[in-house]
Design an enzyme around this catalytic site. Structure first.
Site, PDB file in Angstrom:
ATOM      1  N   GLY A 406       0.955  -1.057  -0.112  1.00  0.00           N
ATOM      2  CA  GLY A 406       0.052   0.041   0.105  1.00  0.00           C
ATOM      3  C   GLY A 406       0.974   1.195  -0.024  1.00  0.00           C
ATOM      4  N   ALA A 407       1.937   1.149   0.657  1.00  0.00           N
ATOM      5  CA  ALA A 407       2.834   2.444   0.758  1.00  0.00           C
ATOM      6  C   ALA A 407       3.320   2.569  -0.622  1.00  0.00           C
ATOM      7  CB  ALA A 407       3.984   2.435   1.845  1.00  0.00           C
TER       8      ALA A 407
END
Ligand code: HXC
Length: 515
Positions: A406-407
């Site tokens: 997600g980062a």
């Protein structure tokens, strides 16, 4: 009276008004090592360029002794001048006049320069030094604040608004600075809070001080309310001038070009050695940034808060750019609540003012923990996604090392609309790190003799296959895998190529930003 007599009378009248609270009060300020409202403006503006307006404005209060009271210049100096030759509007509260307190006409003066700045499309700088709402003018004072907030909001995203706190700024008065783009504070002499130490003591029993509660350190390192701090007033005002040098006057003008003395094809050898070979070793991403940008000149914004995310202004090919970077040496570059807030607000500023954003990625993911989840990392992390998706300025990305899950997505991935992404050979663009994947997927059967060795082998294979830039490059998610030394030339060329970028979005009143 002759014209000469009238002019002499005018001179005497103005001299009296310019003395503010009088010689004694001004001398007291000097003793305290503080500058006067006018001296501050002299340092902010190019020498001799400041033009004062509304010097003769008077208050209209009648109660609590106001009828007999003189308030020279109504306790606030307003006007315009130039900073490095460009017009800037400003107001500077005069603490020697009733503690710089804000009454109806004091507020009207501030509102007027706000409106003039907005009409002219020029930045506005507000120097705050005030005891807050002028008690004698009761709700007229409150009404004055309300209109200032309204103007702050109208001007948001149209002209840069800068607040400089150089004394008290308390109660609702903090919300005008809070609505502006950047807040500067001075160590030991400026403070901001909604309720002061006395009220806190009375209501909650907590003991604190002005400085601990609302000083420069508190707001630049703990709350994230302020963006810059300076050891004294002159250096603070010099820092305001430096910030302005990176900014356009408004949302349709370009920022002033920087000196074109640093060739764009400069290949920087240092870039081969800053990111350590060991992916778990930290380094300072600011070394990468300064090696890439023009002249190594980087103005970091909020350097003392959410230090796992670095944001700031620089120039590339003479053009102002906003830099956003994970800082591997703080929390290993994990993204948390504060880092998301910090980057999101910065990206939105850049987008509003047509400043391209360059993102340097090295993050293992979002910071795990109950504190983050209960604190609303979902809501705060969404701001970062929203800001990148919403931004239509050129978005350039360099993946230095880790870009997981997600980062990876959140740090200006191609799917969020990045225009040009390059990865260094050290990049690991993957859904997660090898150990994390092994924890979930590696399940040795009973036939495996040495599960530890088998796991190590599994991890090594995973790393070789997935923790590289080539999977992403193979799908066209990054445009190129590059020799780090070519970072500056490539970014500069891409920036030129994107100079004509236009991106339109569906018409709407405004989005619902996840505040
Ligand atoms: C009228 C004020 C004033 C105020 C200060 N003065 N604040 N006059 N209204 N709000 C006057 C003092 O009476 C004094 O006048 C002079 O300014 C200097 O103040 P001192 O107290 O002598 O200075 P100092 O010791 O340095 O203390 C500074 C101070 C203190 C900490 C700011 O003055 C203070 O606590 N002021 C009140 C703060 C406050 O509660 N403000 C209202 C907040 S409500 P003389 O004539 O003696 O020189 C608010 C709501 C806004 O702001 C809402 C917006 C939505």
């Amino acid at each position: 009276m002759s014209m000469e007599d009238l002019v002499a009378e005018l001179g005497a009248r103005e001299a009296r008004l310019r003395l503010g609270g009088g010689e004694k009060a001004l001398a007291k300020r000097k003793e305290q090592g503080r500058l006067t409202a006018r001296e501050r403006l002299d340092l902010l503006f190019d020498p001799g360029s400041f033009v004062e307006i509304d010097l003769h404005v008077r208050h209209r209060g009648t109660e609590l002794g106001m009828a007999e009271r003189e308030t020279p210049a109504e306790g606030v100096v307003t006007g315009f001048g130039t900073v490095d030759g460009r017009t800037v509007y400003a107001f500077s509260q005069d603490f020697t006049v009733m503690g710089g307190s804000l009454g109806e006409m004091h507020a009207r003066k501030i509102q007027k320069v706000q409106e003039m700045a907005l009409k002219a499309g020029c930045p506005i700088v507000g120097i705050q030094d005030s005891g807050g709402a002028r008690i004698q003018e009761h709700i007229d004072a409150l009404n004055g604040y309300g209109r200032i907030f309204f103007n702050n909001t109208l001007a948001s995203g149209v002209i840069p608004q800068i607040s400089v706190i150089m004394g008290p700024c308390a109660g609702g008065a903090v919300y005008s600075p809070g609505l502006t783009d950047f807040i500067f504070m001075v160590d030991k002499t400026s403070y901001m809070y909604i309720t002061g130490p006395e009220v806190i003591k009375a209501v909650t029993g907590e003991t604190t001080t002005h400085e601990a509660l609302g000083g420069a350190q508190a707001h630049c390192e703990r709350s994230g309310v302020a963006h810059f701090r300076a050891p004294d007033e002159p250096s603070c005002l010099a820092a305001v001038r430096r910030l302005l040098s990176f900014l356009p006057s408004n949302n349709v003008d370009d920022p002033p070009p920087g000196p074109a003395t640093d060739p764009i094809w400069r290949a920087e050898e240092r870039l081969l050695h800053i990111v350590p070979d060991n992916p778990n070793k930290p380094y300072d991403v600011r070394e990468v940034i300064t090696a890439v940008v023009d002249g190594g000149d980087f103005l970091e914004v909020q350097p003392g808060w959410a230090m796992n995310m670095v944001v700031g202004f620089a120039r590339l090919d003479g053009r102002t750019v906003g830099i956003v970077a994970n800082q591997a040496r703080v929390l290993a570059g994990c993204i948390d609540i504060n880092a998301s807030d910090k980057a999101a607000r910065f990206i939105r500023f850049c987008d509003a003012f047509n400043i391209p954003v360059i993102t340097f990625v090295d993050t293992p993911g979002y910071l795990p923990g109950t504190a983050q989840e209960y604190g609303g990392i979902i809501r705060h992390g969404a701001k970062l996604l929203y800001a990148y998706c919403e931004a239509t300025v050129p978005k350039l990305v360099v993946v230095l090392r880790k870009a997981y899950g997600g980062a990876y997505l959140a740090m200006s991935s191609q799917s969020l609309g990045a225009d040009f992404t390059v990865a260094w050979p050290t990049a690991e663009i993957a859904v997660m790190g090898a150990d994390g994947a092994a924890n979930i997927l590696f399940k040795p059967g009973p036939e495996v003799e040495d599960p530890q060795a088998a796991r190590a082998e599994w991890v090594a294979r995973y790393k070789e296959k997935f923790n590289t830039p080539y999977n992403a490059a193979g799908r066209g998610f990054v445009e190129a895998v590059i020799d780090p030394r070519q970072t500056r030339p490539l970014l500069a060329q891409a920036l030129r190529a994107l100079g004509t970028k236009r991106e339109s979005r569906p018409a709407k009143k405004h989005g619902n930003f996840p505040v």
